[in-house]
Design an enzyme around this catalytic site. Structure first.
Site, mmCIF file in Angstrom:
data_model
loop_
_atom_site.group_PDB
_atom_site.id
_atom_site.type_symbol
_atom_site.label_atom_id
_atom_site.label_comp_id
_atom_site.label_asym_id
_atom_site.label_seq_id
_atom_site.Cartn_x
_atom_site.Cartn_y
_atom_site.Cartn_z
ATOM 1 N N LEU A 55 0.832 -1.212 0.000
ATOM 2 C CA LEU A 55 0.000 0.000 0.000
ATOM 3 C C LEU A 55 0.860 1.253 0.000
ATOM 4 C CD1 LEU A 55 -2.474 -1.006 2.874
ATOM 5 C CD2 LEU A 55 -2.885 -1.188 0.399
ATOM 6 N N ASP A 115 3.054 -5.378 3.467
ATOM 7 C CA ASP A 115 3.401 -4.259 4.345
ATOM 8 C C ASP A 115 3.849 -4.694 5.738
ATOM 9 O OD1 ASP A 115 2.781 -1.730 2.818
ATOM 10 O OD2 ASP A 115 0.888 -2.801 2.541
ATOM 11 N N GLU A 145 5.238 -1.946 13.594
ATOM 12 C CA GLU A 145 4.701 -1.044 14.611
ATOM 13 C C GLU A 145 3.174 -0.993 14.605
ATOM 14 O OE1 GLU A 145 5.802 3.278 15.789
ATOM 15 O OE2 GLU A 145 4.718 3.413 13.891
ATOM 16 N N ASP A 146 2.563 -1.229 13.451
ATOM 17 C CA ASP A 146 1.110 -1.067 13.371
ATOM 18 C C ASP A 146 0.327 -2.191 14.043
ATOM 19 O OD1 ASP A 146 1.098 1.411 12.033
ATOM 20 O OD2 ASP A 146 1.753 0.391 10.212
ATOM 21 N N ARG A 171 -3.671 -5.887 5.662
ATOM 22 C CA ARG A 171 -2.683 -5.925 6.732
ATOM 23 C C ARG A 171 -3.193 -6.596 7.998
ATOM 24 N NH1 ARG A 171 0.864 -1.033 8.030
ATOM 25 N NH2 ARG A 171 1.888 -2.846 8.929
ATOM 26 N N ARG A 185 -7.003 4.753 9.232
ATOM 27 C CA ARG A 185 -6.797 3.389 9.728
ATOM 28 C C ARG A 185 -7.366 3.157 11.127
ATOM 29 N NH1 ARG A 185 -2.387 1.310 6.794
ATOM 30 N NH2 ARG A 185 -2.713 2.007 4.657
ATOM 31 N N HIS A 194 -0.617 8.805 9.529
ATOM 32 C CA HIS A 194 -0.683 8.284 10.897
ATOM 33 C C HIS A 194 -0.273 9.410 11.848
ATOM 34 C CE1 HIS A 194 -0.003 3.811 9.683
ATOM 35 N NE2 HIS A 194 -1.170 3.871 10.282
ATOM 36 N N CYS A 228 7.828 3.100 12.162
ATOM 37 C CA CYS A 228 7.001 1.983 11.666
ATOM 38 C C CYS A 228 7.739 0.662 11.613
ATOM 39 C CB CYS A 228 6.535 2.252 10.244
ATOM 40 S SG CYS A 228 6.116 3.924 9.886
HETATM 41 C C1 CIR Z 1 0.667 1.045 4.903
HETATM 42 O O1 CIR Z 1 0.057 1.754 4.095
HETATM 43 O O2 CIR Z 1 0.105 0.452 5.815
HETATM 44 C C2 CIR Z 1 2.164 0.912 4.749
HETATM 45 N N1 CIR Z 1 2.512 1.022 3.369
HETATM 46 C C3 CIR Z 1 2.880 1.962 5.550
HETATM 47 C C4 CIR Z 1 2.670 1.841 7.030
HETATM 48 C C5 CIR Z 1 3.488 2.814 7.800
HETATM 49 N N2 CIR Z 1 3.349 2.580 9.182
HETATM 50 C C6 CIR Z 1 3.371 3.541 10.080
HETATM 51 O O3 CIR Z 1 3.403 4.717 9.758
HETATM 52 N N3 CIR Z 1 3.279 3.153 11.342
#
Ligand code: CIR
Length: 254
Positions: free
Chosen positions: A19, A61, A66-67, A86, A132, A162, A249
């Site tokens: 993504l 991803d 971290e997410d 994800r 998100r 984010h 991240c």
């Molecule tokens: C996404 O769109 O989920 C990933 N390409 C990028 C996530 C980045 N994560 C973050 O800022 N904690």
């Protein structure tokens, strides 16, 4: 706080099709691997033990570990990531966290939450509402955190992807802020290190023990953080930025 451990995950080849909202082009996988290795080396230099998970091609991803979780010193919150592609990443992260934590909380549907929307500053947490993280996810996390004795403030985002895209806490009451957070009242009690519009990407930096890791190529940010009393490590983040990712991240630090 002192971090002892880090969880990170080597990106798979599918990363290049993950993504993104950026128009910076398709990442170069080999270059990304070199940048990711440098990131791991930098963390080791900061004195943490790194648990490095293997690539998962089914989750493009998933290097953005971290997410999938929000961690404190004595409990873990497994999130419910807001992007469908994800969401399944939490399974592996929870199992990796089982070696470190006994106590778990969970964000449950219809609540969604990405760890990238959560910032901890000592006993205060800030929870961004974004594309998100929805209101219900934010509300659930606030309830969990308050039940554990923390303070939690919910911050609806205007522009940032984010919350931590535009803010970082360095310790000693110092907050790195960019864009919509520069004049945001929620951060008035902090000593602000203000990042200009041109340097906005560098607001996503991480304090890890004796160092602040920042993206390469932002001399003003480096100067400001050095003047605030921190040693910096600079890392080339070009292939990570192409997929909307930053320094925070790529790891869970605890
Ligand atoms: C996404 O769109 O989920 C990933 N390409 C990028 C996530 C980045 N994560 C973050 O800022 N904690």
């Amino acid at each position: 706080s002192i971090f002892k451990n880090v969880i990170a995950k080597t990106p798979g080849k599918s990363y290049v099709g993950g993504l993104t909202t950026s128009d910076l082009g398709t990442p170069e996988y080999d270059k990304l691997l070199v940048q990711h290795e440098a990131y791991i080396e930098a963390l080791k230099k900061c004195g943490v033990e790194v648990t490095l998970l293997s690539p998962s091609e089914e989750f493009p991803d998933s290097t953005f570990v971290e997410d999938a979780a929000v961690l404190t010193s004595n409990f873990a919150v497994v999130t419910n990531p807001g992007a469908d592609s994800r969401n399944g990443e939490i399974v592996e992260i929870e199992s990796a966290l089982k070696s470190f934590y006994k106590k778990f909380h969970y964000i449950k549907a219809p609540g969604t939450l990405d760890g990238g929307d959560i910032l901890q500053a000592e006993d205060c947490f800030f929870i961004g509402i974004s594309e998100r993280t929805n209101e219900e996810g934010a509300r659930q996390l606030k309830e969990i955190l308050e039940g554990e004795g923390f303070e939690a403030t919910i911050i609806p985002l205007e522009k940032f992807f984010h919350l931590k895209t535009g803010i970082a806490y360095l310790g000693n009451n110092k907050m790195v802020v960019a864009g919509e957070f520069v004049n945001h009242p929620a951060f008035d009690s902090y000593e602000k290190i203000v990042i200009g519009h041109e340097d906005e990407y560098s607001a996503n930096c991480i304090r890890v023990n004796d160092y602040v890791i920042i993206p390469q190529g932002y001399s003003e940010t480096k100067r400001k953080i050095n003047e605030a009393g921190f040693e910096t490590i600079e890392l080339d983040m070009s292939e990570v930025q192409k997929q909307d990712g930053g320094l925070s991240c790529l790891s869970l630090r605890f």
